[in-house]
Design an enzyme around this catalytic site. Structure first.
Site, PDB file in Angstrom:
ATOM      1  N   GLU A   1     -10.103   5.525   3.077  1.00  0.00           N
ATOM      2  CA  GLU A   1     -10.651   4.355   3.658  1.00  0.00           C
ATOM      3  C   GLU A   1     -10.027   3.268   3.915  1.00  0.00           C
ATOM      4  OE1 GLU A   1     -10.169   4.665   0.626  1.00  0.00           O
ATOM      5  OE2 GLU A   1      -9.503   2.757   0.207  1.00  0.00           O
TER       6      GLU A   1
ATOM      7  N   SER B   1       1.796  -9.750  -0.860  1.00  0.00           N
ATOM      8  CA  SER B   1       1.476  -8.375  -0.710  1.00  0.00           C
ATOM      9  C   SER B   1       1.607  -7.771   0.893  1.00  0.00           C
ATOM     10  CB  SER B   1      -0.028  -8.058  -1.011  1.00  0.00           C
ATOM     11  OG  SER B   1      -1.071  -8.886  -0.097  1.00  0.00           O
TER      12      SER B   1
ATOM     13  N   LYS C   1       0.823  -1.104  -0.008  1.00  0.00           N
ATOM     14  CA  LYS C   1      -0.036  -0.101   0.098  1.00  0.00           C
ATOM     15  C   LYS C   1       0.924   1.194  -0.081  1.00  0.00           C
ATOM     16  CE  LYS C   1      -4.056  -2.023   0.500  1.00  0.00           C
ATOM     17  NZ  LYS C   1      -5.208  -2.105  -0.717  1.00  0.00           N
TER      18      LYS C   1
HETATM   19  C1  LIG Z   1      -1.759  -7.097   2.893  1.00  0.00           C
HETATM   20  C2  LIG Z   1      -2.910  -6.855   1.757  1.00  0.00           C
HETATM   21  N1  LIG Z   1      -2.884  -7.424   0.649  1.00  0.00           N
HETATM   22  C3  LIG Z   1      -3.826  -7.102  -0.182  1.00  0.00           C
HETATM   23  C4  LIG Z   1      -4.814  -6.329   0.092  1.00  0.00           C
HETATM   24  C5  LIG Z   1      -5.933  -6.016  -0.865  1.00  0.00           C
HETATM   25  O1  LIG Z   1      -5.740  -4.794  -1.559  1.00  0.00           O
HETATM   26  P1  LIG Z   1      -5.652  -5.038  -3.356  1.00  0.00           P
HETATM   27  O2  LIG Z   1      -6.484  -6.031  -3.824  1.00  0.00           O
HETATM   28  O3  LIG Z   1      -6.104  -3.514  -3.596  1.00  0.00           O
HETATM   29  O4  LIG Z   1      -4.016  -5.115  -3.477  1.00  0.00           O
HETATM   30  C6  LIG Z   1      -4.645  -5.405   1.464  1.00  0.00           C
HETATM   31  C7  LIG Z   1      -5.828  -4.385   1.621  1.00  0.00           C
HETATM   32  O5  LIG Z   1      -5.834  -4.114   2.732  1.00  0.00           O
HETATM   33  C8  LIG Z   1      -3.784  -5.848   2.277  1.00  0.00           C
HETATM   34  O6  LIG Z   1      -3.585  -5.040   3.416  1.00  0.00           O
END
Ligand SMILES: Cc1ncc(COP(=O)(O)O)c(C=O)c1O
Length: 395
Positions: free
Chosen positions: A120, A380, A98
């Site tokens: 948000e 992620s 993020k």
């Molecule tokens: C660690 C992590 N991965 C994935 C996501 C999902 O978001 P996005 O699909 O936009 O990558 C989030 C959302 O809060 C997150 O905290």
């Protein structure tokens, strides 16, 4: 930098009205049309400006800790019979991908002369990242968060407060991410002169899905170079990422869309907007959406707050429609198993969100993912934020 021309299958620029095929667009109240246009113009000019690109790259390198590495998972690979590489967004500052997006948007907010950020958050990671960037740039920051998520992500609420942000719990609807988005948009409508809405994923009205994908493209661009080094000049056979709104997946896919790699997005079984949704309009965009026969938005359910969202970014709906990416699901139980598997085999505790992608690899290895394939998974975020919840779930 040159802005790539419009061919959505290569993840270029959307149409002038912000469409990826029939998805996307700008379905917002009159009072926000001007703000979206201002933002689009600011982003277009910043993204083409070498000075902006260079400041952004410096911040990503010196502040966010990029490039993040690609890690070869030897023990997990032995176990599954496929060669697994992880793109380590868990090692970026604040613990998830993020940060890439918010550093770019905070820079833009400064360019536009805005003094306040609203955001948000579901899992809290985007809220923490926004609060971090606000502190870095000296901006005021308000984060809306569903009351359910405030409970299950208490650690991140504490972090946001420490960073000087105000967290406003949202008690309407399912008291999760979709309700937090509604409140953040309401705030933006009322304060648009001074406020930038720092949206956390590739969703919302144009230009957000395009802009956020471009700000996350760094994941895929880095990963492609790194994979080629590890794989002796080859691209991976499969590239996977979890999909909530879809930003880490979009950033990852952007780096590989013009290769032969199969692109796979993994949704939460209880929040699978592409798997079970139908086209509809929500949060300023036309996309796939979980809804009832009257068009009312249905509540999503996932153990991971970040995937607990009934919609999905419009570019993913388009990539699914044209067949360039495939979207699959993972359920809560197999996600917990995958979290444990990765922790025990590699010493890496993933967040619940990317554990969905690991769960699918574990299930599909030797089947839909043939034995011997090379697989890149974007990790992620890290699992610290989920530790208390997982402790309870695993007993
Ligand atoms: C660690 C992590 N991965 C994935 C996501 C999902 O978001 P996005 O699909 O936009 O990558 C989030 C959302 O809060 C997150 O905290």
């Amino acid at each position: 930098m040159e802005v790539r021309s419009s061919s959505p299958t290569t993840m270029g620029e959307p149409s002038p009205s912000g469409r990826f095929g029939s998805f996307g667009g700008r379905f917002v109240p009159e009072s926000l049309v001007g703000a979206c246009k201002e933002l689009e113009a600011a982003f277009r000019s910043a993204w083409a400006d070498d000075a902006f690109q260079s400041e952004y790259a410096t911040l990503l390198r010196e502040y966010a800790g990029r490039p993040t590495p690609v890690t070869e998972c030897r023990r997990l690979s032995d176990r599954l019979g496929v060669r697994v590489l992880l793109k380590r967004e868990d090692l970026a500052h604040t613990g998830s991908h993020k940060i890439n997006n918010v550093v770019g948007q905070a820079l833009l907010a400064r360019t536009m002369g805005k003094r306040r950020l609203v955001a948000e958050t579901g899992a809290g990671q985007h809220g923490v990242a926004t609060a971090t960037a606000a502190a870095l740039f000296g901006l005021e920051c308000v984060v809306y968060m569903g009351a359910v998520d405030v409970q299950r992500q208490a650690l991140n609420v504490f972090r946001m407060n420490l960073l000087g942000a105000e967290v406003r719990p949202v008690d309407s609807g399912s008291r999760t991410l979709k309700d937090a988005i509604n409140e953040a948009m309401r705030d933006w409508v009322a304060s648009v002169e001074t406020t930038h809405y720092c949206l956390g994923s590739v969703m919302g009205p144009h230009p957000y899905p395009w802009m956020v994908r471009e700000l996350q493209r760094v994941i895929g661009d880095e990963a492609r170079r790194q994979c080629r080094e590890v794989l002796g000049g080859d691209d991976p056979d499969f590239v996977l990422a979890c999909v909530g709104g879809g930003s880490n997946a979009a950033g990852t896919f952007a780096g590989f869309v013009d290769t032969r790699a199969a692109l796979i997005g993994v949704e939460a079984a209880g929040g699978a907007a592409i798997g079970h949704g139908v086209p509809g309009v929500v949060h300023g965009m036309r996309s796939h959406l979980l809804q009832d026969e009257y068009g009312q938005v249905l509540e999503a359910h996932s153990i991971s707050a970040g995937l607990d969202y009934p919609g999905v970014g419009p570019e993913h709906a388009y990539l699914a429609e044209v067949g360039r990416a495939r979207y699959v699901e993972a359920g809560d139980d197999e996600v917990l198993d995958a979290l444990r598997l990765l922790s025990e085999t590699e010493g890496i505790i993933p967040a619940l969100e990317p554990a969905h992608a690991v769960a699918y690899v574990a299930r599909a290895a030797g089947d839909e993912i043939p034995t011997g394939s090379t697989v890149l998974v974007t990790l992620s975020g890290r699992g610290d934020k989920d530790a208390a919840e997982v402790m309870e779930l695993l007993g």
